[in-house]
Design an enzyme around this catalytic site. Structure first.
Site, PDB file in Angstrom:
ATOM      1  N   ASP A 148      13.120  64.363  84.685  1.00 17.28           N
ATOM      2  CA  ASP A 148      14.440  64.472  84.080  1.00 17.28           C
ATOM      3  C   ASP A 148      15.202  65.495  84.917  1.00 17.28           C
ATOM      4  OD1 ASP A 148      16.717  65.058  82.655  1.00 17.28           O
ATOM      5  OD2 ASP A 148      15.709  65.194  80.716  1.00 17.28           O
ATOM      6  N   TYR A 152      35.574  60.963  86.134  1.00 17.40           N
ATOM      7  CA  TYR A 152      34.809  60.305  87.199  1.00 17.40           C
ATOM      8  C   TYR A 152      35.309  60.786  88.553  1.00 17.40           C
ATOM      9  CZ  TYR A 152      32.852  56.591  90.131  1.00 17.40           C
ATOM     10  OH  TYR A 152      32.191  55.895  91.118  1.00 17.40           O
ATOM     11  N   LYS A 156      33.017  62.974  91.249  1.00 11.41           N
ATOM     12  CA  LYS A 156      32.720  62.493  92.598  1.00 11.41           C
ATOM     13  C   LYS A 156      33.335  63.406  93.654  1.00 11.41           C
ATOM     14  CE  LYS A 156      30.279  58.957  91.333  1.00 11.41           C
ATOM     15  NZ  LYS A 156      28.837  58.874  91.623  1.00 11.41           N
ATOM     16  N   THR A 168      25.119  46.296  91.959  1.00  9.77           N
ATOM     17  CA  THR A 168      24.017  46.922  91.221  1.00  9.77           C
ATOM     18  C   THR A 168      23.616  46.021  90.059  1.00  9.77           C
ATOM     19  OG1 THR A 168      25.477  48.085  89.691  1.00  9.77           O
ATOM     20  CG2 THR A 168      24.955  49.205  91.774  1.00  9.77           C
TER      21      THR A 168
END
Length: 299
Positions: free
Chosen positions: A106, A205, A209, A240
């Site tokens: 994790d 987001y 990034k 993906t």
């Protein structure tokens, strides 16, 4: 640096050293790929394996404990189960010619991250490459791509910053001393970069990034004196498992969907990362041979 920019770099692997096969330029090298169950992480791990590397494939999804944290995206895509585990990826790495080792971790847990790299050191005695790819953003995927920041859910911050950017920093902190001890190496950070353009409608987001890209650059400055490189690699729109599920298709039939015409395989970014590392090894060997010849002539 985009995947296309890296993938088209001219790399001379025509003159391998005595014990190195040209079809396995990374034989004997050890890599850790975080978030390797699926997506870009899986693609990179497979290409490293095809190049002969030993690859520790890390993440939380195992055959014994499949992923359970993707309920939102499963509901949106009608995906009954999330495909991919670190065990599957590790097995495929081995099938392709490398050595795949599944290591459950994790990456939000600093203790587990430290233990992972201690294990690599104990088992291999070295680390040559870290790929930072563990990412929590898919856990809060809402299907909304364009909304003002005040309408976006705040849990995106925790998923993308705390379980995204922070993941990369934690892994890099443990990997850096090992790479420095080797006298060289590479950290690859997967990110998204559109040549400085703001990704309108998805503020957190975009922020996450951008932070990853900045992190890779800042680490490069600190690592430069130690002959360790750090680069950010930005793939294009990848096919993906989640993208394919969202379009109700698979890798065998994606060409039937015109909207996927501009996509690329996750293994494409894997080739970019693999060639980047192989290129550094070639450059290092050339530099060492040149230095040795110069030293011999002057003594």
């Amino acid at each position: 640096m985009s995947s296309s920019e890296v993938a088209h770099t001219e790399i001379d692997l025509a003159n391998p050293t005595t014990n190195e096969r040209i079809d396995a330029p990374l034989a004997g090298r050890v890599a850790v790929v975080t978030g390797g169950s699926r997506g870009a992480g899986r693609g990179i791990a497979l290409e490293l394996g095809a190049a002969g590397a030993t690859v520790y494939v890390t993440g939380r999804s195992t055959r014994a404990q499949p992923a359970t944290q993707y309920g939102r995206i499963q509901a949106l895509t009608e995906m009954p189960a999330v495909p991919g585990t670190i065990d599957d990826t590790a097995d495929e790495v081995t099938r392709l010619g490398g050595q795949g080792i599944a290591a459950r971790c994790d990456h939000t847990d600093e203790t587990q991250v430290k233990a992972l790299f201690q294990r690599v050191q104990a088992e291999q005695g070295r680390l040559d490459l870290l790929v930072n790819n563990a990412w929590g953003g898919h856990e809060v995927f809402s299907g909304v791509f364009d909304a003002p920041f005040w309408e976006r859910p705040l849990d995106e911050w925790d998923a993308m910053l705390d379980r995204g950017v922070r993941n990369h920093l934690l892994a890099s902190r443990s990997a850096a001393p090992m790479l420095i001890a080797r006298g060289g190496g590479l950290i690859v950070t997967t990110t998204f970069w559109d040549r400085g353009h703001f990704l309108k409608g998805n503020l957190v987001y975009d922020l996450a990034k951008a932070a990853m890209t900045r992190l890779a650059g800042a680490m490069a400055e600190d690592l430069r004196p130690h002959r360790v490189a750090s680069v950010a690699v930005s793939p294009g729109w990848m096919r993906t498992e989640f993208v394919l599920a969202g379009h109700h298709t698979d890798e065998a039939r994606w060409r039937d969907h015109a909207e996927l015409a501009g996509t690329e395989s996750p293994r494409y970014v894997g080739r970019a990362a693999t060639r980047t590392h192989a290129h550094r090894l070639t450059h290092a060997r050339t530099h060492a041979r040149t230095h040795a010849r110069t030293h011999a002539r002057t003594h």
